[in-house]
Write an enzyme that holds these catalytic residues in place. Structure first.
Site, PDB file in Angstrom:
ATOM      1  N   LYS A 199      11.052  -3.544   0.474  1.00 15.94           N
ATOM      2  CA  LYS A 199      10.181  -3.811  -0.685  1.00 15.94           C
ATOM      3  C   LYS A 199       9.075  -4.751  -0.214  1.00 15.94           C
ATOM      4  O   LYS A 199       9.298  -5.935   0.025  1.00 15.94           O
ATOM      5  CB  LYS A 199      10.970  -4.437  -1.831  1.00 15.94           C
ATOM      6  CG  LYS A 199      10.110  -4.627  -3.068  1.00 15.94           C
ATOM      7  CD  LYS A 199      10.963  -4.986  -4.263  1.00 15.94           C
ATOM      8  CE  LYS A 199      10.147  -5.011  -5.548  1.00 15.94           C
ATOM      9  NZ  LYS A 199       9.062  -5.973  -5.549  1.00 15.94           N
ATOM     10  N   SER A 257       7.048  -0.079 -12.769  1.00 12.02           N
ATOM     11  CA  SER A 257       7.613  -1.106 -11.902  1.00 12.02           C
ATOM     12  C   SER A 257       9.093  -0.781 -11.682  1.00 12.02           C
ATOM     13  O   SER A 257       9.544   0.300 -12.060  1.00 12.02           O
ATOM     14  CB  SER A 257       7.360  -2.485 -12.485  1.00 12.02           C
ATOM     15  OG  SER A 257       8.288  -2.756 -13.461  1.00 12.02           O
ATOM     16  N   CYS A 313     -14.818 -34.738 -14.392  1.00 11.43           N
ATOM     17  CA  CYS A 313     -13.966 -34.476 -13.235  1.00 11.43           C
ATOM     18  C   CYS A 313     -14.244 -33.065 -12.712  1.00 11.43           C
ATOM     19  O   CYS A 313     -14.038 -32.091 -13.431  1.00 11.43           O
ATOM     20  CB  CYS A 313     -12.503 -34.613 -13.630  1.00 11.43           C
ATOM     21  SG  CYS A 313     -11.410 -34.371 -12.235  1.00 11.43           S
ATOM     22  N   GLU A 368       1.587   0.124  -1.177  1.00 11.50           N
ATOM     23  CA  GLU A 368       1.398  -1.318  -1.291  1.00 11.50           C
ATOM     24  C   GLU A 368       0.338  -1.803  -0.305  1.00 11.50           C
ATOM     25  O   GLU A 368       0.344  -1.407   0.858  1.00 11.50           O
ATOM     26  CB  GLU A 368       2.746  -1.993  -0.981  1.00 11.50           C
ATOM     27  CG  GLU A 368       2.879  -3.382  -1.490  1.00 11.50           C
ATOM     28  CD  GLU A 368       3.359  -3.473  -2.943  1.00 11.50           C
ATOM     29  OE1 GLU A 368       3.391  -2.441  -3.647  1.00 11.50           O
ATOM     30  OE2 GLU A 368       3.677  -4.592  -3.357  1.00 11.50           O
TER      31      GLU A 368
HETATM   32  S1  IVH Z   1       8.387   2.362  -5.698  1.00 15.23           S
HETATM   33  C1  IVH Z   1       8.186   4.199  -9.802  1.00 15.23           C
HETATM   34  N1  IVH Z   1       8.676   1.399  -3.270  1.00 15.23           N
HETATM   35  O1  IVH Z   1       7.366  -3.225  -6.147  1.00 15.23           O
HETATM   36  C2  IVH Z   1       8.466   3.173  -8.785  1.00 15.23           C
HETATM   37  N2  IVH Z   1       7.671   0.015  -4.899  1.00 15.23           N
HETATM   38  O2  IVH Z   1       8.702  -4.149  -8.592  1.00 15.23           O
HETATM   39  C3  IVH Z   1       7.265   2.685  -8.110  1.00 15.23           C
HETATM   40  N3  IVH Z   1       6.932  -2.161  -4.066  1.00 15.23           N
HETATM   41  O3  IVH Z   1       4.859  -2.288  -8.395  1.00 15.23           O
HETATM   42  C4  IVH Z   1       7.521   1.705  -7.075  1.00 15.23           C
HETATM   43  N4  IVH Z   1       7.561  -1.855  -2.000  1.00 15.23           N
HETATM   44  O4  IVH Z   1       4.163  -2.558  -5.978  1.00 15.23           O
HETATM   45  C5  IVH Z   1       8.251   1.161  -4.514  1.00 15.23           C
HETATM   46  N5  IVH Z   1       8.951   0.702  -1.086  1.00 15.23           N
HETATM   47  C6  IVH Z   1       8.519   0.463  -2.323  1.00 15.23           C
HETATM   48  C7  IVH Z   1       7.899  -0.748  -2.679  1.00 15.23           C
HETATM   49  C8  IVH Z   1       7.506  -0.937  -3.992  1.00 15.23           C
HETATM   50  C9  IVH Z   1       6.987  -2.682  -2.852  1.00 15.23           C
HETATM   51  C10 IVH Z   1       6.362  -2.827  -5.268  1.00 15.23           C
HETATM   52  C11 IVH Z   1       5.431  -1.981  -6.072  1.00 15.23           C
HETATM   53  C12 IVH Z   1       5.894  -2.064  -7.487  1.00 15.23           C
HETATM   54  C13 IVH Z   1       6.841  -3.214  -7.447  1.00 15.23           C
HETATM   55  C14 IVH Z   1       7.950  -3.013  -8.463  1.00 15.23           C
END
Ligand code: IVH
Length: 668
Positions: A115, A81, A431, A173
């Site tokens: 993101k 993450s 319920c 994603e």
């Molecule tokens: S890179 C090693 N790029 O954000 C790094 N992640 O908070 C891998 N995410 O689990 C992630 N857009 O699902 C990366 N442009 C992007 C992203 C992205 C969304 C998500 C991804 C990750 C989470 C981390």
């Protein structure tokens, strides 16, 4: 035949090309009708020549039959993450750390990306063919969602181009667009189904469908943002170029990805994307900066769960004003009655918000919220929107909000215990909002111990309306169970045997199984010892209940309210009529092992330690966790540990399992 084969291949190529142009390049050369015509031609030929159908044919996106469960996938390279930055200072500090670690003083080049607010996915291509798709899971192991991913049109079934890697794991994603999300919720509302909180939850729910047809009906999209393992090709040495390479291979990459030099450019990117955010067709919750040079990425490496070379710069929660048109009360799984504000629909970060949680009555009082108020609502990522404050001075005529006396779902009394913020419906057993949870608890190991009646089965039994209350479990028949998913003759028989076995129990287990609020195992035992018989307990006053060790005024109210509810009494009667019974509880002083204290240690074979404990307690003994000079006996199973040493040290008599069984027989 050869002609047909050629024709089919040509059609597939044409369709794939149009798909690529439409989904990846965002340009379309033909109309939907023309596209459908090509697609139907291909379908027709494949129906006539089923032997020519291949896995990667564009017609094969949905074909599989529903799965019974998702299997687990071990990620070859863990899915990590990202660390978060919540303000400019956090970003500046991140950039500084990178400079320090690398010993570079010229500006660093970053790849900046939106993101996306969806869920992470890893897709594996083998020799250009989609082989497997897995969710992130805990980062090490995820779920195999290949069948569902194949239904997403932005995911190519076969990679394009001539230089195809032997293995390519692409990470990205899965998202649902704001528009699709709203349409899905409109449909759900029409059908009286539960509304989804946000597009991310909708995407996650859609992906976790065992039936790929349902996933296919949900408009999901995939954006690639990185790599997992790659074999058989040399990949570009800049992250940005890797993304462009993925695009050439047919994968969709976000068009807002840019290279920035230095932190100032990153912060400018953040501002620009922030301004565009509301107008984007999908949700983003920030931007991501990644060191662009792969060699430098490698030098920087990782901390436990996140790379040092990247950071997510989050957007703040968005706020706006609207009017509370009404307040309704929602009953949750545990009976919590939660006030929900029905809002005049309003757009917050591109999504229409029409509900917000008010949490509980204390919150309503603290924020002085009334129906008719103009309020500030906040929406932060994946949480349900909430009311921040009331806009004052008030101009409108407003109405006070009252907690309903009766549950809006089952009409039982709603209980608001002094000193507790949450109000609860007392109709635990009847319920509908609480049924599944009540049944799960009833069947659990330490309650009635009905092996095989797990979460999934409870889910099915309640959804198909075969059972409504815990008492209905005892009406189930072989043919009813057999017809459920994943059940056959044998498993139905086993379940019925387990249900039958559960009828022989103890009063303490039965009381615990009823799931009365705050009546855990220990309290249930005390109640059983004090009252000995169910009728005495059913008619006990709150004062009498408070005389029981462990039971204070709050628990006494819970118990009295529970037994005072006619619906619950009906269910209890039904359970007793079904044949649930327990051994009579004798006056504890007259019980054979009264005054004796036992300690159990090590693994027993004839019974579990819990069962041994239960047997001893029924005979009037106490079971303690530690050995002292007051201990009467220490019962020792395999691998006993330090308690045995302690027993020897204090000369406490020790019984092995066989001796213990003889002892029980003698005194039982
Ligand atoms: S890179 C090693 N790029 O954000 C790094 N992640 O908070 C891998 N995410 O689990 C992630 N857009 O699902 C990366 N442009 C992007 C992203 C992205 C969304 C998500 C991804 C990750 C989470 C981390």
């Amino acid at each position: 035949m050869k002609d047909t084969k050629n024709q089919i291949e040509k059609l597939r190529e044409e369709i794939n090309e149009h798909n690529y142009r439409y989904h990846v390049l965002d340009e379309s050369k033909i109309s939907d009708a023309e596209f459908d015509k090509l697609f139907n031609q291909l379908k027709k030929l494949e129906v006539e020549h089923p032997e020519l159908i291949t896995h990667d044919s564009p017609t094969q996106r949905v074909g599989a039959t529903p799965l019974k469960a998702f299997s687990q996938v071990q990620h070859t390279i863990p899915m990590l993450s990202l660390e978060n930055a919540f303000n400019d200072d956090d970003v500046i500090a991140f950039d500084q750390r990178i400079h320090d670690r690398l010993g570079i003083d010229t500006p660093i080049e970053y790849c900046c990306e939106p993101k996306l607010d969806g869920l992470a996915l890893s897709i594996r291509y083998e020799n250009g063919m989609l082989a497997q798709a897995a969710t992130r899971g805990d980062g090490e192991r995820g779920e195999d969602v290949t069948q569902n991913i194949k239904t997403i049109k932005t995911v190519p079934l076969r990679l394009r181009g001539t230089q195809i890697p032997q293995v390519l794991e692409v990470r990205g994603e899965v998202i649902m667009t704001k528009k699709s999300f709203e349409q899905l919720n409109i449909q759900a509302a029409k059908k009286g189904e539960k509304l989804l909180a946000n597009p991310r939850n909708a995407a996650a729910g859609s992906l976790r469908q065992l039936n790929p047809r349902i996933t296919a009906s949900r408009p999901l999209e995939f954006f690639a943002y990185g790599l997992g393992s790659v074999e058989g090709v040399t990949t570009p040495d800049k992250h940005y170029d890797i993304l462009q390479w993925l695009k050439h291979l047919g994968l969709r990459v976000n068009s807002l990805v840019e290279v920035a030099t230095g932190k100032e450019d990153c912060l400018k990117y953040y501002k620009r994307i922030g301004n565009k955010r509301a107008a984007l067709p999908y949700e983003i919750d920030g931007v991501v900066y990644k060191v662009n040079d792969i060699e430098l990425q490698k030098k920087l490496g990782f901390v436990t769960r996140a790379p040092r070379f990247a950071i997510a710069h989050k957007f703040p929660a968005e706020e706006t004003t609207t009017v509370i048109e009404d307040v309704e009360f929602n009953v949750g799984r545990t009976g919590a009655v939660t006030p929900i504000a029905r809002l005049k629909p309003v757009h917050v970060s591109g999504v229409t918000v029409s509900n917000a949680t008010l949490h509980n009555m204390d919150e309503i009082a603290r924020k002085d919220i009334h129906i008719g108020d103009t309020v500030i609502v906040r929406r932060a990522g994946d949480v349900i929107p909430e009311v921040v404050s009331v806009v004052k001075p008030r101009h409108a005529q407003v109405k006070k909000i009252y907690l309903p006396k009766y549950c809006p779902v089952c009409n039982s009394l709603v209980e608001q215990v002094e000193g507790e913020a949450v109000a609860r419906c007392t109709g635990e057993l009847i319920c509908p909002a609480q049924q599944k949870e009540a049944i799960r608890h009833f069947a659990s190991r330490r309650a009635m111990n009905i092996e095989g009646l797990g979460d999934k089965l409870v889910e099915q039994l309640v959804d198909t309306q075969l059972i409504h209350t815990i008492a209905d479990i005892y009406d189930l028949t072989q043919s009813q169970i057999e017809e459920l998913e994943r059940m056959g003759t044998k498993s139905a028989q086993n379940l019925l045997e387990e249900i039958e076995k559960s009828k022989s129990t103890t009063l303490a287990r039965f009381l615990y199984a009823l799931g009365i609020r705050e009546v855990g195992e220990a309290t249930a035992k005390q109640l059983a010892i004090s009252f000995k018989e169910l009728p005495a307990l059913l008619s006990a006053t709150e004062e009498a209940l408070q005389a029981v060790p462990d039971v204070g005024p709050v628990v006494a109210t819970h118990i009295a309210n529970f037994f005072g509810e006619l619906h619950n009494r009906t269910v209890i009667n039904k359970l007793l009529t079904a044949g649930i019974h327990w051994p009579e509880i004798k006056e504890s002083k007259t019980l054979p092992l009264a005054g004796k204290t036992f300690v159990l240690t090590g693994t027993l074979h004839q019974m579990t330690r819990d069962e041994a404990k239960e047997k001893l307690e029924l005979l009037g003994a106490k079971v303690s966790g530690s050995v002292s000079s007051k201990t009467s006996y220490v019962v020792v199973g395999d691998d006993p540990g330090s308690k045995l040493d302690k027993a020897k040290e204090l000369s406490v008599p020790v019984l092995d399992e066989t001796e213990f069984l003889v002892y029980l027989k003698k005194h039982g």
